[in-house]
Design a protein around this motif. Structure first.
Motif, PDB file in Angstrom:
ATOM      1  N   ARG A   6    -104.417 -40.769 -17.092  1.00 22.30           N
ATOM      2  CA  ARG A   6    -103.085 -40.908 -16.511  1.00 22.30           C
ATOM      3  C   ARG A   6    -102.795 -39.651 -15.719  1.00 22.30           C
ATOM      4  NH1 ARG A   6    -101.767 -46.044 -17.744  1.00 22.30           N
ATOM      5  NH2 ARG A   6    -101.943 -45.900 -15.487  1.00 22.30           N
ATOM      6  N   LEU A   7    -102.782 -39.751 -14.420  1.00 20.77           N
ATOM      7  CA  LEU A   7    -102.459 -38.625 -13.549  1.00 20.77           C
ATOM      8  C   LEU A   7    -103.099 -37.321 -13.993  1.00 20.77           C
ATOM      9  CD1 LEU A   7     -98.779 -38.819 -12.293  1.00 20.77           C
ATOM     10  CD2 LEU A   7    -100.866 -38.685 -10.968  1.00 20.77           C
ATOM     11  N   GLU A   8    -104.394 -37.367 -14.092  1.00 16.74           N
ATOM     12  CA  GLU A   8    -105.151 -36.183 -14.486  1.00 16.74           C
ATOM     13  C   GLU A   8    -105.564 -35.411 -13.229  1.00 16.74           C
ATOM     14  OE1 GLU A   8    -109.601 -35.291 -16.240  1.00 16.74           O
ATOM     15  OE2 GLU A   8    -108.717 -37.293 -16.531  1.00 16.74           O
ATOM     16  N   VAL A   9    -105.230 -34.114 -13.180  1.00 16.05           N
ATOM     17  CA  VAL A   9    -105.643 -33.300 -12.033  1.00 16.05           C
ATOM     18  C   VAL A   9    -107.143 -33.038 -12.136  1.00 16.05           C
ATOM     19  CG1 VAL A   9    -105.428 -31.071 -10.864  1.00 16.05           C
ATOM     20  CG2 VAL A   9    -103.387 -32.207 -11.752  1.00 16.05           C
ATOM     21  N   ARG A  10    -107.885 -33.426 -11.096  1.00 18.34           N
ATOM     22  CA  ARG A  10    -109.328 -33.249 -11.105  1.00 18.34           C
ATOM     23  C   ARG A  10    -109.748 -31.968 -10.391  1.00 18.34           C
ATOM     24  NH1 ARG A  10    -112.960 -37.310 -12.140  1.00 18.34           N
ATOM     25  NH2 ARG A  10    -112.222 -38.495 -13.921  1.00 18.34           N
ATOM     26  N   GLY A  11    -108.861 -31.454  -9.551  1.00 15.93           N
ATOM     27  CA  GLY A  11    -109.203 -30.223  -8.850  1.00 15.93           C
ATOM     28  C   GLY A  11    -108.202 -29.928  -7.749  1.00 15.93           C
ATOM     29  N   VAL A  12    -108.203 -28.674  -7.306  1.00 12.48           N
ATOM     30  CA  VAL A  12    -107.348 -28.254  -6.199  1.00 12.48           C
ATOM     31  C   VAL A  12    -108.207 -27.453  -5.231  1.00 12.48           C
ATOM     32  CG1 VAL A  12    -105.244 -27.024  -5.532  1.00 12.48           C
ATOM     33  CG2 VAL A  12    -105.405 -28.046  -7.814  1.00 12.48           C
ATOM     34  N   VAL A  13    -108.222 -27.862  -3.980  1.00 11.69           N
ATOM     35  CA  VAL A  13    -108.957 -27.141  -2.942  1.00 11.69           C
ATOM     36  C   VAL A  13    -108.038 -26.955  -1.748  1.00 11.69           C
ATOM     37  CG1 VAL A  13    -110.890 -27.240  -1.316  1.00 11.69           C
ATOM     38  CG2 VAL A  13    -111.212 -28.036  -3.649  1.00 11.69           C
ATOM     39  N   LYS A  14    -107.893 -25.724  -1.289  1.00 14.77           N
ATOM     40  CA  LYS A  14    -107.052 -25.436  -0.108  1.00 14.77           C
ATOM     41  C   LYS A  14    -105.651 -26.017  -0.253  1.00 14.77           C
ATOM     42  CE  LYS A  14    -111.127 -24.975   2.719  1.00 14.77           C
ATOM     43  NZ  LYS A  14    -112.132 -25.656   3.532  1.00 14.77           N
ATOM     44  N   ASP A  15    -105.082 -25.867  -1.458  1.00 15.72           N
ATOM     45  CA  ASP A  15    -103.731 -26.352  -1.747  1.00 15.72           C
ATOM     46  C   ASP A  15    -103.609 -27.872  -1.614  1.00 15.72           C
ATOM     47  OD1 ASP A  15    -101.129 -25.876  -2.648  1.00 15.72           O
ATOM     48  OD2 ASP A  15    -100.315 -25.754  -0.613  1.00 15.72           O
ATOM     49  N   ILE A  16    -104.722 -28.582  -1.771  1.00 12.81           N
ATOM     50  CA  ILE A  16    -104.726 -30.046  -1.828  1.00 12.81           C
ATOM     51  C   ILE A  16    -105.099 -30.424  -3.254  1.00 12.81           C
ATOM     52  CG2 ILE A  16    -105.826 -32.155  -0.987  1.00 12.81           C
ATOM     53  CD1 ILE A  16    -106.503 -30.425   1.600  1.00 12.81           C
ATOM     54  N   VAL A  17    -104.202 -31.157  -3.926  1.00  7.85           N
ATOM     55  CA  VAL A  17    -104.426 -31.518  -5.328  1.00  7.85           C
ATOM     56  C   VAL A  17    -105.016 -32.925  -5.400  1.00  7.85           C
ATOM     57  CG1 VAL A  17    -103.407 -31.637  -7.642  1.00  7.85           C
ATOM     58  CG2 VAL A  17    -102.373 -30.162  -5.895  1.00  7.85           C
ATOM     59  N   VAL A  18    -106.111 -33.081  -6.152  1.00  6.67           N
ATOM     60  CA  VAL A  18    -106.746 -34.388  -6.316  1.00  6.67           C
ATOM     61  C   VAL A  18    -106.541 -34.876  -7.754  1.00  6.67           C
ATOM     62  CG1 VAL A  18    -108.931 -35.663  -6.243  1.00  6.67           C
ATOM     63  CG2 VAL A  18    -108.458 -33.892  -4.522  1.00  6.67           C
ATOM     64  N   TYR A  19    -105.946 -36.054  -7.879  1.00  6.75           N
ATOM     65  CA  TYR A  19    -105.649 -36.649  -9.188  1.00  6.75           C
ATOM     66  C   TYR A  19    -106.499 -37.890  -9.426  1.00  6.75           C
ATOM     67  CZ  TYR A  19    -101.130 -34.226  -8.499  1.00  6.75           C
ATOM     68  OH  TYR A  19    -100.150 -33.312  -8.252  1.00  6.75           O
TER      69      TYR A  19
END
Length: 142
Positions: A6-19
């Motif tokens: 459920r809406l798990e953050v998988r990573g952040v690159v260059k201030d872009i969040v991937v869920y």
């Protein structure tokens, strides 16, 4: 249920969040998007969908898909082996929807569209070919 996805953050690159989220039918998609919208305010949400569940193959479900994605700023749909016409189904979303049957092209389109401050929400009931890591790697290399 599958609480982990459920809406798990998988990573952040260059201030872009991937869920990552397990949502794969219109009601769940709408709820997940509403929850993320409350969290991120006016930031852009790029919704990425792999609507491959058995439920989604039912006509009534797919007809509710455009409405369920209304809160997203851009919609990317992986349409390989669906058995129904995703482009036709998502046509009401107009320019904000991108339907792609080629996985690598899908990853490239999402990565090219994502900008710092964006939230990329990936929704699927499967592994989705490891798309989360591929988008993060592509953004990182850009």
């Amino acid at each position: 249920g599958n609480v982990k996805r459920r809406l798990e953050v998988r990573g952040v690159v260059k201030d872009i969040v991937v869920y990552d989220d397990f949502a794969h039918h219109p009601t769940a998609i709408a709820m997940t998007l509403a929850g993320l919208r409350r969290r991120v305010g006016t930031a852009r949400i790029l919704a990425v969908l792999e609507p491959r569940s058995n439920t989604m193959k039912l006509g009534v479900m797919k007809d509710r898909l455009p409405e369920s994605l209304a809160a997203a700023d851009r919609v990317f749909c992986y349409a390989a082996n669906l058995g129904w016409n995703a482009a036709e189904t998502l046509a009401p979303l107009g320019e904000k929807a991108v339907v792609e049957e080629d996985f690598e092209r899908l990853v490239a389109a999402i990565s090219a569209s994502a900008q710092p401050g964006d939230h990329v929400l990936i929704m699927s009931n499967g592994g989705f070919n490891g798309i989360h890591g591929k988008i993060l790697a592509t953004l990182d290399a850009a």
